[in-house]
Design a protein around this motif. Structure first.
Motif, PDB file in Angstrom:
ATOM      1  N   ALA A   1      14.525   7.409  -6.479  1.00 27.23           N
ATOM      2  CA  ALA A   1      14.548   8.252  -7.385  1.00 27.23           C
ATOM      3  C   ALA A   1      13.402   9.456  -7.419  1.00 27.23           C
ATOM      4  CB  ALA A   1      14.528   7.690  -9.051  1.00 27.23           C
ATOM      5  N   GLN A   2      12.281   9.181  -6.672  1.00 28.54           N
ATOM      6  CA  GLN A   2      11.227  10.052  -6.520  1.00 28.54           C
ATOM      7  C   GLN A   2      11.560  10.892  -4.796  1.00 28.54           C
ATOM      8  OE1 GLN A   2       7.921   7.481  -8.596  1.00 28.54           O
ATOM      9  NE2 GLN A   2       7.689   7.789  -6.404  1.00 28.54           N
ATOM     10  N   SER A   3      12.648  10.855  -4.372  1.00 29.03           N
ATOM     11  CA  SER A   3      12.835  11.390  -3.217  1.00 29.03           C
ATOM     12  C   SER A   3      12.900  12.854  -3.398  1.00 29.03           C
ATOM     13  CB  SER A   3      13.937  10.934  -2.419  1.00 29.03           C
ATOM     14  OG  SER A   3      14.088   9.574  -2.111  1.00 29.03           O
ATOM     15  N   ASP A   4      12.473  13.914  -2.280  1.00 24.38           N
ATOM     16  CA  ASP A   4      12.728  15.135  -2.689  1.00 24.38           C
ATOM     17  C   ASP A   4      14.082  15.753  -2.866  1.00 24.38           C
ATOM     18  OD1 ASP A   4      10.093  15.491  -2.409  1.00 24.38           O
ATOM     19  OD2 ASP A   4      10.165  16.364  -0.185  1.00 24.38           O
ATOM     20  N   GLY A   5      14.293  16.487  -3.759  1.00 25.57           N
ATOM     21  CA  GLY A   5      15.655  17.321  -4.171  1.00 25.57           C
ATOM     22  C   GLY A   5      16.383  16.344  -5.064  1.00 25.57           C
ATOM     23  N   THR A   6      15.811  15.262  -5.626  1.00 22.80           N
ATOM     24  CA  THR A   6      16.487  14.615  -6.615  1.00 22.80           C
ATOM     25  C   THR A   6      16.337  15.417  -8.015  1.00 22.80           C
ATOM     26  OG1 THR A   6      15.037  12.775  -7.331  1.00 22.80           O
ATOM     27  CG2 THR A   6      16.645  12.599  -5.528  1.00 22.80           C
ATOM     28  N   ALA A   7      17.188  15.129  -9.005  1.00 22.41           N
ATOM     29  CA  ALA A   7      16.942  15.735 -10.288  1.00 22.41           C
ATOM     30  C   ALA A   7      15.707  15.357 -11.143  1.00 22.41           C
ATOM     31  CB  ALA A   7      18.022  15.368 -11.441  1.00 22.41           C
TER      32      ALA A   7
ATOM     33  N   ALA B   1       4.225  16.822  -5.187  1.00 22.95           N
ATOM     34  CA  ALA B   1       3.587  17.550  -6.279  1.00 22.95           C
ATOM     35  C   ALA B   1       2.454  18.306  -6.265  1.00 22.95           C
ATOM     36  CB  ALA B   1       3.070  16.133  -7.089  1.00 22.95           C
ATOM     37  N   SER B   2       1.674  17.998  -5.128  1.00 25.63           N
ATOM     38  CA  SER B   2       0.551  19.151  -4.881  1.00 25.63           C
ATOM     39  C   SER B   2       1.118  20.446  -4.260  1.00 25.63           C
ATOM     40  CB  SER B   2      -0.437  18.336  -3.807  1.00 25.63           C
ATOM     41  OG  SER B   2       0.208  18.058  -2.549  1.00 25.63           O
TER      42      SER B   2
ATOM     43  N   GLY C   1       3.717  10.201  -5.950  1.00 27.45           N
ATOM     44  CA  GLY C   1       5.306  10.817  -6.549  1.00 27.45           C
ATOM     45  C   GLY C   1       6.185  10.810  -5.340  1.00 27.45           C
ATOM     46  N   THR C   2       5.895  10.175  -4.190  1.00 28.55           N
ATOM     47  CA  THR C   2       7.006  10.143  -3.017  1.00 28.55           C
ATOM     48  C   THR C   2       7.788   9.098  -2.929  1.00 28.55           C
ATOM     49  OG1 THR C   2       4.964   9.355  -1.621  1.00 28.55           O
ATOM     50  CG2 THR C   2       5.132  11.657  -2.021  1.00 28.55           C
TER      51      THR C   2
ATOM     52  N   SER D   1       0.978  -1.268   0.022  1.00 25.47           N
ATOM     53  CA  SER D   1      -0.022   0.078  -0.230  1.00 25.47           C
ATOM     54  C   SER D   1       0.748   1.160   0.015  1.00 25.47           C
ATOM     55  CB  SER D   1      -1.149   0.039   1.155  1.00 25.47           C
ATOM     56  OG  SER D   1      -0.285   0.048   2.325  1.00 25.47           O
ATOM     57  N   THR D   2       1.906   1.314   0.880  1.00 19.82           N
ATOM     58  CA  THR D   2       2.808   2.561   0.630  1.00 19.82           C
ATOM     59  C   THR D   2       3.410   2.792  -0.633  1.00 19.82           C
ATOM     60  OG1 THR D   2       4.610   1.419   1.629  1.00 19.82           O
ATOM     61  CG2 THR D   2       3.127   2.636   3.413  1.00 19.82           C
TER      62      THR D   2
END
Length: 103
Positions: free
Chosen positions: A49-55, A62-63, A40-41, A31-32
């Motif tokens: 690759a979806q971590s905050d601060g990556t390219a 996203a919100s 997109g988290t 589920s997570t």
């Protein structure tokens, strides 16, 4: 002699099977991981690759970034040029400045 050879072959196969890589379940629960794919988290840890601060994923969710684009703010941290006091964004919010201009 035939039985010993068969037993030796069976033991060898068991040894190889024990060393074979197993299917590894990715981090987090199903589920997570599903939530990570939708939002997109990387809460599950399965999508680094979806971590905050990556390219591929600037800071914030996203919100939050959508709110920043619509409101001209920098809540997410992805739009530093939209921070208050920057040349392209005077102090206060756009809504606050609009109210101030109507008085």
């Amino acid at each position: 002699m035939m039985i010993r050879t068969s037993m030796l072959a069976a033991v060898a196969l068991l040894g190889v099977a024990a060393c074979a890589p197993r299917n590894v379940d990715p981090p987090g629960t199903a589920s997570t991981r599903a939530a990570d794919r939708v939002v997109g988290t990387n809460a599950s840890g399965a999508y680094p690759a979806q971590s905050d601060g990556t390219a591929a994923n600037p800071p914030g969710t996203a919100s939050e970034r959508a709110l920043d684009r619509a409101a001209g703010t920098n809540t997410s941290g992805a739009y530093p040029m939209q921070s208050d006091g920057m040349p392209g964004n005077p102090p206060g919010t756009a809504a606050g400045r609009a109210i101030g201009n109507t008085r």
